[in-house]
Design a protein around this motif. Structure first.
Motif, PDB file in Angstrom:
ATOM      1  N   THR A 200      -4.866 -12.007  14.792  1.00  0.00           N
ATOM      2  CA  THR A 200      -4.440 -12.697  13.567  1.00  0.00           C
ATOM      3  C   THR A 200      -3.857 -11.677  12.596  1.00  0.00           C
ATOM      4  O   THR A 200      -4.484 -10.655  12.302  1.00  0.00           O
ATOM      5  CB  THR A 200      -5.620 -13.423  12.906  1.00  0.00           C
ATOM      6  OG1 THR A 200      -6.106 -14.418  13.797  1.00  0.00           O
ATOM      7  CG2 THR A 200      -5.194 -14.085  11.599  1.00  0.00           C
ATOM      8  N   LEU A 201      -2.669 -11.956  12.091  1.00  0.00           N
ATOM      9  CA  LEU A 201      -1.984 -11.024  11.194  1.00  0.00           C
ATOM     10  C   LEU A 201      -2.294 -11.347   9.741  1.00  0.00           C
ATOM     11  O   LEU A 201      -2.221 -12.504   9.317  1.00  0.00           O
ATOM     12  CB  LEU A 201      -0.468 -11.107  11.423  1.00  0.00           C
ATOM     13  CG  LEU A 201       0.382 -10.166  10.569  1.00  0.00           C
ATOM     14  CD1 LEU A 201       0.139  -8.710  10.962  1.00  0.00           C
ATOM     15  CD2 LEU A 201       1.860 -10.515  10.717  1.00  0.00           C
ATOM     16  N   VAL A 202      -2.631 -10.306   8.968  1.00  0.00           N
ATOM     17  CA  VAL A 202      -2.852 -10.439   7.527  1.00  0.00           C
ATOM     18  C   VAL A 202      -1.969  -9.399   6.847  1.00  0.00           C
ATOM     19  O   VAL A 202      -1.974  -8.220   7.230  1.00  0.00           O
ATOM     20  CB  VAL A 202      -4.334 -10.201   7.149  1.00  0.00           C
ATOM     21  CG1 VAL A 202      -4.533 -10.329   5.642  1.00  0.00           C
ATOM     22  CG2 VAL A 202      -5.237 -11.173   7.894  1.00  0.00           C
ATOM     23  N   THR A 203      -1.204  -9.830   5.837  1.00  0.00           N
ATOM     24  CA  THR A 203      -0.390  -8.903   5.053  1.00  0.00           C
ATOM     25  C   THR A 203      -0.814  -9.013   3.592  1.00  0.00           C
ATOM     26  O   THR A 203      -1.641  -9.850   3.251  1.00  0.00           O
ATOM     27  CB  THR A 203       1.110  -9.213   5.195  1.00  0.00           C
ATOM     28  OG1 THR A 203       1.386 -10.490   4.620  1.00  0.00           O
ATOM     29  CG2 THR A 203       1.546  -9.209   6.652  1.00  0.00           C
ATOM     30  N   GLU A 204      -0.273  -8.183   2.749  1.00  0.00           N
ATOM     31  CA  GLU A 204      -0.510  -8.103   1.307  1.00  0.00           C
ATOM     32  C   GLU A 204      -1.808  -7.332   1.029  1.00  0.00           C
ATOM     33  O   GLU A 204      -2.862  -7.655   1.537  1.00  0.00           O
ATOM     34  CB  GLU A 204      -0.532  -9.468   0.619  1.00  0.00           C
ATOM     35  CG  GLU A 204       0.612 -10.393   0.999  1.00  0.00           C
ATOM     36  CD  GLU A 204       1.981  -9.738   0.989  1.00  0.00           C
ATOM     37  OE1 GLU A 204       2.288  -8.965   0.053  1.00  0.00           O
ATOM     38  OE2 GLU A 204       2.760  -9.982   1.923  1.00  0.00           O
ATOM     39  N   ARG A 205      -1.656  -6.329   0.189  1.00  0.00           N
ATOM     40  CA  ARG A 205      -2.780  -5.424  -0.082  1.00  0.00           C
ATOM     41  C   ARG A 205      -4.024  -6.137  -0.577  1.00  0.00           C
ATOM     42  O   ARG A 205      -5.129  -5.883  -0.101  1.00  0.00           O
ATOM     43  CB  ARG A 205      -2.356  -4.362  -1.107  1.00  0.00           C
ATOM     44  CG  ARG A 205      -1.497  -3.292  -0.518  1.00  0.00           C
ATOM     45  CD  ARG A 205      -1.205  -2.199  -1.504  1.00  0.00           C
ATOM     46  NE  ARG A 205      -0.368  -2.655  -2.601  1.00  0.00           N
ATOM     47  CZ  ARG A 205      -0.093  -1.926  -3.680  1.00  0.00           C
ATOM     48  NH1 ARG A 205      -0.634  -0.733  -3.837  1.00  0.00           N
ATOM     49  NH2 ARG A 205       0.702  -2.391  -4.605  1.00  0.00           N
ATOM     50  N   ALA A 206      -3.866  -7.026  -1.539  1.00  0.00           N
ATOM     51  CA  ALA A 206      -5.046  -7.689  -2.110  1.00  0.00           C
ATOM     52  C   ALA A 206      -5.804  -8.462  -1.039  1.00  0.00           C
ATOM     53  O   ALA A 206      -7.040  -8.414  -0.984  1.00  0.00           O
ATOM     54  CB  ALA A 206      -4.630  -8.613  -3.253  1.00  0.00           C
ATOM     55  N   ALA A 207      -5.090  -9.168  -0.183  1.00  0.00           N
ATOM     56  CA  ALA A 207      -5.738  -9.945   0.877  1.00  0.00           C
ATOM     57  C   ALA A 207      -6.437  -9.037   1.877  1.00  0.00           C
ATOM     58  O   ALA A 207      -7.574  -9.303   2.299  1.00  0.00           O
ATOM     59  CB  ALA A 207      -4.710 -10.817   1.592  1.00  0.00           C
ATOM     60  N   ILE A 208      -5.785  -7.947   2.254  1.00  0.00           N
ATOM     61  CA  ILE A 208      -6.371  -7.016   3.223  1.00  0.00           C
ATOM     62  C   ILE A 208      -7.623  -6.356   2.647  1.00  0.00           C
ATOM     63  O   ILE A 208      -8.658  -6.245   3.330  1.00  0.00           O
ATOM     64  CB  ILE A 208      -5.333  -5.960   3.656  1.00  0.00           C
ATOM     65  CG1 ILE A 208      -4.227  -6.631   4.493  1.00  0.00           C
ATOM     66  CG2 ILE A 208      -5.989  -4.828   4.438  1.00  0.00           C
ATOM     67  CD1 ILE A 208      -3.029  -5.745   4.774  1.00  0.00           C
ATOM     68  N   LEU A 209      -7.572  -5.941   1.399  1.00  0.00           N
ATOM     69  CA  LEU A 209      -8.737  -5.289   0.775  1.00  0.00           C
ATOM     70  C   LEU A 209      -9.919  -6.250   0.671  1.00  0.00           C
ATOM     71  O   LEU A 209     -11.067  -5.863   0.912  1.00  0.00           O
ATOM     72  CB  LEU A 209      -8.355  -4.738  -0.599  1.00  0.00           C
ATOM     73  CG  LEU A 209      -7.309  -3.614  -0.585  1.00  0.00           C
ATOM     74  CD1 LEU A 209      -6.874  -3.271  -2.001  1.00  0.00           C
ATOM     75  CD2 LEU A 209      -7.824  -2.377   0.142  1.00  0.00           C
ATOM     76  N   ALA A 210      -9.653  -7.496   0.316  1.00  0.00           N
ATOM     77  CA  ALA A 210     -10.725  -8.492   0.248  1.00  0.00           C
ATOM     78  C   ALA A 210     -11.311  -8.737   1.637  1.00  0.00           C
ATOM     79  O   ALA A 210     -12.530  -8.819   1.808  1.00  0.00           O
ATOM     80  CB  ALA A 210     -10.201  -9.793  -0.349  1.00  0.00           C
ATOM     81  N   LEU A 211     -10.430  -8.841   2.633  1.00  0.00           N
ATOM     82  CA  LEU A 211     -10.884  -9.106   3.995  1.00  0.00           C
ATOM     83  C   LEU A 211     -11.738  -7.967   4.544  1.00  0.00           C
ATOM     84  O   LEU A 211     -12.761  -8.208   5.206  1.00  0.00           O
ATOM     85  CB  LEU A 211      -9.672  -9.344   4.909  1.00  0.00           C
ATOM     86  CG  LEU A 211      -9.982  -9.667   6.370  1.00  0.00           C
ATOM     87  CD1 LEU A 211     -10.819 -10.934   6.488  1.00  0.00           C
ATOM     88  CD2 LEU A 211      -8.690  -9.789   7.165  1.00  0.00           C
ATOM     89  N   LEU A 212     -11.350  -6.727   4.273  1.00  0.00           N
ATOM     90  CA  LEU A 212     -12.136  -5.591   4.768  1.00  0.00           C
ATOM     91  C   LEU A 212     -13.569  -5.632   4.250  1.00  0.00           C
ATOM     92  O   LEU A 212     -14.518  -5.302   4.972  1.00  0.00           O
ATOM     93  CB  LEU A 212     -11.461  -4.261   4.392  1.00  0.00           C
ATOM     94  CG  LEU A 212     -10.180  -3.927   5.155  1.00  0.00           C
ATOM     95  CD1 LEU A 212      -9.560  -2.652   4.609  1.00  0.00           C
ATOM     96  CD2 LEU A 212     -10.439  -3.806   6.651  1.00  0.00           C
ATOM     97  N   SER A 213     -13.737  -6.036   2.990  1.00  0.00           N
ATOM     98  CA  SER A 213     -15.088  -6.133   2.436  1.00  0.00           C
ATOM     99  C   SER A 213     -15.893  -7.256   3.079  1.00  0.00           C
ATOM    100  O   SER A 213     -17.110  -7.208   3.107  1.00  0.00           O
ATOM    101  CB  SER A 213     -15.041  -6.323   0.915  1.00  0.00           C
ATOM    102  OG  SER A 213     -14.881  -5.077   0.276  1.00  0.00           O
TER     103      SER A 213
END
Length: 199
Positions: free
Chosen positions: A63-76
């Motif tokens: 599954t592809l995720v782009t955009e910094r804010a979304a990626i940072l939230a997802l990592l947490s």
């Protein structure tokens, strides 16, 4: 499997630093890709799955995720026990998400408006507020703490500090904000990624 697509000295540096801070280098594979640069160098990379051939991009089990804010939230969310993670259920989760959204929806447009010399337009100010309002908000958050969240350093600090890593002159000339920026810039993960991106 998680793969992070990164172009050195680009917006994806924020995610690269977050991965370093969270101790996830062994869990996440980093692939270096080229991107078009403002000086005319670089170009779209066929190995980059981002639909616009930009960075950052994160592939999580296909599954592809782009955009910094979304990626940072997802990592947490994916690594709730990692250092500096602000996962769901954490007391600072709401403020964390607020700063990520505030950066994407207000701070970056404000800076781009300033660079393009349209930020004094009444429409711009009504839509995005202004630099003074942004500085006031940051100063208020940092009045009694070292970082934006009560629990300490997080990726919210990284994304909010990111434009000033490129051009320090954009940083609001407010002592508490300048001191905060120096703390963020001086973190070992920031230095480590800078060394890797600029060997």
């Amino acid at each position: 499997m998680i793969t992070f697509y990164h172009a050195p000295n680009s917006r994806s540096g924020t995610v690269a630093i977050a991965i370093e801070e969270m101790g996830l280098s062994g869990e996440i594979e980093t692939k270096i890709v080229s991107v078009p640069r403002q000086d005319g160098s670089g170009g779209p990379d066929a190995a980059n799955p981002h639909p616009e051939k930009k960075v950052p991009a994160l592939e999580v089990d296909g599954t592809l995720v782009t955009e910094r804010a979304a990626i940072l939230a997802l990592l947490s969310e994916l690594f709730p026990e990692a250092p500096t993670a602000i996962p769901p259920g954490h007391p600072d989760r709401g403020p964390f998400l607020m700063w990520l959204a505030y950066y994407a929806g207000v701070v970056e447009p404000l800076i781009m408006g300033m660079v393009c010399e349209v930020s004094d337009s009444p429409i711009w100010i009504t839509t995005y507020r202004d630099m003074a309002a942004m500085a006031e908000r940051m100063e208020s958050a940092l009045a009694d703490r070292d970082y934006l969240l009560e629990s300490g350093f997080s990726a919210a600090d990284l994304i909010m500090a990111s434009p000033y890593m490129w051009k320090r002159d954009w940083l609001p000339k407010v002592p508490v904000i300048e001191a905060w920026f120096e703390r963020v810039k001086g973190r070992p993960a920031v230095q480590a990624v800078a060394m890797r991106d600029n060997p």
